[in-house]
Design an enzyme around this catalytic site. Structure first.
Site, PDB file in Angstrom:
ATOM      1  N   ARG A   1      45.121  62.825  68.849  1.00 36.33           N
ATOM      2  CA  ARG A   1      43.889  61.864  69.616  1.00 36.33           C
ATOM      3  C   ARG A   1      42.904  62.306  71.025  1.00 36.33           C
ATOM      4  O   ARG A   1      42.852  61.788  71.567  1.00 36.33           O
ATOM      5  CB  ARG A   1      45.316  61.218  71.488  1.00 36.33           C
TER       6      ARG A   1
ATOM      7  N   LYS B   1      47.830  50.554  64.650  1.00 35.59           N
ATOM      8  CA  LYS B   1      48.439  51.489  63.355  1.00 35.59           C
ATOM      9  C   LYS B   1      49.904  51.737  63.346  1.00 35.59           C
ATOM     10  O   LYS B   1      49.262  52.395  61.970  1.00 35.59           O
ATOM     11  CB  LYS B   1      47.262  52.972  63.951  1.00 35.59           C
TER      12      LYS B   1
ATOM     13  N   ARG C   1      53.523  42.110  73.507  1.00 34.92           N
ATOM     14  CA  ARG C   1      54.004  43.153  72.431  1.00 34.92           C
ATOM     15  C   ARG C   1      55.595  43.597  73.211  1.00 34.92           C
ATOM     16  O   ARG C   1      55.750  43.790  74.844  1.00 34.92           O
ATOM     17  CB  ARG C   1      53.794  44.877  72.852  1.00 34.92           C
TER      18      ARG C   1
ATOM     19  N   ARG D   1      44.843  53.171  79.604  1.00 30.85           N
ATOM     20  CA  ARG D   1      44.917  53.511  78.275  1.00 30.85           C
ATOM     21  C   ARG D   1      43.417  53.042  77.307  1.00 30.85           C
ATOM     22  O   ARG D   1      43.500  53.940  76.564  1.00 30.85           O
ATOM     23  CB  ARG D   1      45.773  53.120  77.263  1.00 30.85           C
TER      24      ARG D   1
ATOM     25  N   ARG E   1      57.636  47.340  77.140  1.00 32.67           N
ATOM     26  CA  ARG E   1      56.814  49.355  77.840  1.00 32.67           C
ATOM     27  C   ARG E   1      56.215  48.724  79.250  1.00 32.67           C
ATOM     28  O   ARG E   1      55.103  48.026  79.012  1.00 32.67           O
ATOM     29  CB  ARG E   1      56.528  49.902  76.495  1.00 32.67           C
TER      30      ARG E   1
HETATM   31  P1  AMP Z   1      52.056  55.291  71.100  1.00 37.10           P
HETATM   32  O1  AMP Z   1      53.308  55.147  71.207  1.00 37.10           O
HETATM   33  O2  AMP Z   1      51.251  56.346  70.421  1.00 37.10           O
HETATM   34  O3  AMP Z   1      51.058  54.795  71.872  1.00 37.10           O
HETATM   35  O4  AMP Z   1      52.114  56.232  72.316  1.00 37.10           O
HETATM   36  C1  AMP Z   1      52.620  56.057  73.502  1.00 37.10           C
HETATM   37  C2  AMP Z   1      52.088  57.385  74.629  1.00 37.10           C
HETATM   38  O5  AMP Z   1      52.252  58.848  74.601  1.00 37.10           O
HETATM   39  C3  AMP Z   1      50.511  57.798  75.172  1.00 37.10           C
HETATM   40  O6  AMP Z   1      49.809  56.235  75.678  1.00 37.10           O
HETATM   41  C4  AMP Z   1      50.877  58.873  75.895  1.00 37.10           C
HETATM   42  O7  AMP Z   1      50.758  58.798  76.777  1.00 37.10           O
HETATM   43  C5  AMP Z   1      51.669  59.835  74.654  1.00 37.10           C
HETATM   44  N1  AMP Z   1      51.060  60.284  73.311  1.00 37.10           N
HETATM   45  C6  AMP Z   1      51.375  59.653  72.047  1.00 37.10           C
HETATM   46  N2  AMP Z   1      50.989  60.297  71.166  1.00 37.10           N
HETATM   47  C7  AMP Z   1      50.048  61.619  71.908  1.00 37.10           C
HETATM   48  C8  AMP Z   1      49.264  62.363  71.942  1.00 37.10           C
HETATM   49  N3  AMP Z   1      49.134  62.610  70.155  1.00 37.10           N
HETATM   50  N4  AMP Z   1      48.788  63.080  72.948  1.00 37.10           N
HETATM   51  C9  AMP Z   1      48.545  62.722  74.090  1.00 37.10           C
HETATM   52  N5  AMP Z   1      49.338  62.469  74.105  1.00 37.10           N
HETATM   53  C10 AMP Z   1      50.233  61.158  73.179  1.00 37.10           C
END
Ligand code: AMP
Length: 214
Positions: free
Chosen positions: A88, A13, A127, A171, A160
């Protein structure tokens, strides 16, 4: 145009959100990127967020919601924005709706990039991310020109912490428990659109453009 990108971590996404932002000239707002930028800058928010991110958990809503509401109230969001990684949770979605209702607006589309868990686990292990500029790659589908080196800034690219296999499993669990209910939430609002995220990236993008209009 105000768009939400939904989908499991690793569904692609983020890649799609960037392309949508380019095509429709609207800002790409990624909460994950905002947390990582804070972490890099050594802010208090970044330090707090890391505790959760490294365990595959969500950062608490109270640290996340204000940040996004602040961002979408900025001038460059007047003509719309694409949200990537937010909301989320149901409370985040409700906070977003409440903030938009206050200014007489609402989201236009929630686009779900649908990919089964098996594919996600395979994808995430390949990744790679640049810790300096945040660019993301995949060892098979989007390789760097020089192995292990970011095309954009020349820094090393790595798996990462939150893409490590154990964290990915966590996750996905968190995704199913806390984020997937948003699919029904937006279905009820009649703004949910689903695309098959297992197709090649260009096909996924084409399907999204068909939904959003050229
Ligand atoms: P992403 O890069 O979007 O996969 O986000 C990486 C991490 O950031 C996630 O696994 C969460 O720990 C945190 N995170 C990102 N967006 C949110 C959100 N809307 N609410 C809570 N945690 C978030």
């Amino acid at each position: 145009m105000k768009i939400i990108m939904l989908g499991a971590p690793g569904a692609g996404k983020g890649t799609q959100a960037k392309q949508i932002a380019d095509k429709y000239s609207i800002p790409h707002i990624s909460t994950g990127d905002i947390f990582r930028a804070n972490l890099k800058a050594g802010t208090e928010l970044g330090k707090k967020a890391k505790e959760y991110m490294d365990q595959g958990l969500l950062v608490p809503d109270e640290l996340t919601c204000d940040l996004v509401m602040d961002r979408i109230s900025q001038d460059d969001c007047k003509n719309g924005f694409v949200l990537d990684g937010f909301p989320r949770t149901i409370p985040q979605a409700e906070a977003l709706d409440a903030a938009l209702t206050k200014i007489g607006q609402k989201m236009d589309y929630a686009v779900d990039v649908d990919v089964p868990d098996e594919n996600i686990i395979n994808r995430m292990s390949g990744r790679r991310a640049c810790l300096n500029c945040g660019a993301t790659y995949h060892i098979v589908s989007i390789p760097t020109k020089v192995e292990g080196v970011c095309d954009r800034c020349g820094s090393p690219v790595v798996l990462r912490d939150d893409d490590q296999p154990e964290t990915v499993k966590k996750r996905l669990e968190v995704y199913h428990a806390q984020t997937q209910p948003l699919i029904d939430y937006y279905k009820k609002q009649n703004i949910l659109k689903s695309v098959d995220g297992t197709q090649p990236m260009e096909e996924v993008f084409r399907a999204i453009v068909e939904i959003l209009g050229a």
